[in-house]
Design an enzyme around this catalytic site. Sequence first.
Site, PDB file in Angstrom:
ATOM      1  N   ASP A 137       0.848  -1.190   0.000  1.00 12.13           N
ATOM      2  CA  ASP A 137       0.000   0.000   0.000  1.00 12.13           C
ATOM      3  C   ASP A 137       0.882   1.237   0.000  1.00 12.13           C
ATOM      4  O   ASP A 137       2.078   1.163   0.287  1.00 12.13           O
ATOM      5  CB  ASP A 137      -0.927  -0.017   1.217  1.00 12.13           C
ATOM      6  N   GLU A 141      22.029 -21.342 -18.427  1.00 14.67           N
ATOM      7  CA  GLU A 141      21.273 -20.421 -17.554  1.00 14.67           C
ATOM      8  C   GLU A 141      22.192 -19.341 -16.991  1.00 14.67           C
ATOM      9  O   GLU A 141      21.806 -18.184 -16.847  1.00 14.67           O
ATOM     10  CB  GLU A 141      20.625 -21.202 -16.411  1.00 14.67           C
TER      11      GLU A 141
END
Length: 741
Positions: free
Chosen positions: A534, A614
């Site tokens: 928030d 990777e």
Amino acid sequence: MSIIIQDNVFTLQTKNSTYQMKADSKGILLHTYYGKKTDASDYSYLVSMADRGFSGNIYEAREDRTYSLDFLPQEFPVCGSGDYRVDCLHADLGQGVSDCLMFFDSYQVSKGKYALEGLPAMFAKDGQKVDTLEIVLKDSQEELYLHLWYGVFEAYDIITRAVMIENRTDREVRLHKALSACLDMDHDGMDLIHFYGRHAGEREMERVPLFHGITELRSTRGTSSHQHNPFVILAAQNTTEDSGECYGFSLLYSGGFHMQAEVDQFHQTRLVMGIDDCDFTWSLQPGEKFVTPEVAMGYSSTGLAKLSHCYHDSFQHHLIRSSWKDKRRPILVNNWEATYFDFDVDKLLKIAREAADLELDMLVLDDGWFGKRDNDDSGLGDWFVNEDKLGCTLGALADQVNDLGLMFGLWFEPEMISEDSDLYRKHPDWAMVVPGRNPIRGRSQLVLDMTREDVLDYIKERLFAIMDSANIQYIKWDMNRSVAAAYSTLLPRERQGELRHRYVLGLYHVMEALLMRYPDLLLEGCSGGGGRFDAGMLYYAPQIWCSDNTDAVERLHIQYGTSFGYPMSSVSAHVSVCPNHQNGRVTPFQTRGICAMQGTFGYEMDLSKLTLEEKAQAKEQIRTFKKRYRLFQFGDYYRITSPLENRDFTAWEYADKEGKEAYMGVVFTDLHGNPAAHSVKFRGLRPEGIYKMWKDNELTGEYTGAALMNGGILLPVPKENYDSCQIYISCQSIVEDVVRE
Ligand code: GLA
């Protein structure tokens, strides 16, 4: 001046919007306009008055039966005024009823921005034009005052609001509802856009037309919650990303909240928002004041992308305070999904060495380094390093990590207590449990009573001691359950209704103390992922772990929803292993990287287990993020497609504010035999610019900005499930007449 006042008409002007109120002849503060920028005419001529059945009249209207608060647009509607719509204030002035009636009293204008003691609030900065308006209302009979505060952030089309309630009577006033803001509109036909979710599936965007009646969203969980987010949008039904009117409402608060939107009998729309009033009471003694959290309202007449930019930019410059906010955020590796609770210094250093080799910036040690904590049943509250488990002191670990050229970060969950902990054995009353009743457990843990000073002192003492014992540059502040059946042994019966708000004030107090003492600390918010994502939290933590769900494809939804109200620099996102630990999905490594680069970027895996291929890809990702972080953190973010509407692919873009360069990420979410061609259009470029384009680092051609924005580009055909691509364009020159030609 962005605030114009004439004959009790208050007009707030931002770059592209106008907001207006008027204290009318009776002294009621009407809301008269909010929308596209206009002049400071008195828009109260648009308010229609009529003698309407069953719409009562305040006594001050005398014989005038056309004057009723049942339908008048108001700035701060209160209970007891004959207005039956959702309201903002229930205040018992001593008679056991929540009725009052507020009239205009006075006003004051000042330069700069008001602040809220103990609560997060947007702030002004040198050289930026921000003005404050205070309007004071007073009850018709009693010395109860409301101070309505407005902060006008002219450049961003943001207006903040908060309310201070002041008891100047000689007796207690009991508040049962004290919201922060109301917006009345004279029409219906608005959509509500909101962001619902669950743990590991936060902020799923949903758009619904408002109907006659009340739509409400709330969190009663003591946190802003995974389930609903305290950011909502009202949008005209034809509003899209690029066109149409929309209004944003962001509550700067990390506790429970309440949003109600009502379409009334006369087809008017009202939205109210603030602290959750479920079981809320607040005892206001004579002379005391209560301050509500702030709501940041935003407006755009040109669609949702612009509204998001208003929030992204204003929060970046006027809400986030961290000394990290303008710097490139550290690319980190977090050991949680790599080791969970099973680690020691050797395992951690192995990951750290790989991280150093890949040129990451930081190792973060997650849960399990303290007390007795080999699973999530015990140990919370015992913030003492478990050196036996670790195999060294925390300081020694941090030093070795630093020696590898990495910063060191640490996980904490300060608001919690395990029943199986020394802290609980010593202070059982520090847990918020109703006496004589069994506790409600969450993740086998209880919540500490953050309303108590001794609890806050203990947390601060432990945090500071650990911080001082090692070179810690980052803290991940977690909170892993909802508050339930809460009780504070120190509050009297009549004040138990204050507990949840006092809890949030306690939380803010500790975070503030931590940041004041360690101003360069990078704080990352977290609550089981994004359960406390928030705007209030951004005042303390410039980034928040967006979700415990690290699956790249589900993150497309979560990050899409989050992007509406929060800057992408606040979205913490990591590359993790496959099959994904949350949903078992397998996605290409490149796709995981592209999705994590939508946010602050990092890894959450055992880097020593990467394959050579990777590793090479990770190196490339890290290079890209370092090279392009300015775009990712400070560029204008565009949602090119919605993962909710387009099943085939999701695309998003960052464009530099001057339109000189842009980056687009694309993830293919479905595969087809004999597939149709897909194209996407860029946004935010200079039509007359000549741009070079690189697809996955390969130079593919030159295009004008006009072509890229109006014609678009063709996307490659995906080669495997969840394939992805990244497109970077850079403006080489400007040709003035390209559009005319
Ligand atoms: C929460 C967080 C995770 C991890 C665990 C540790 O779920 O969101 O990232 O830190 O706690 O217990």
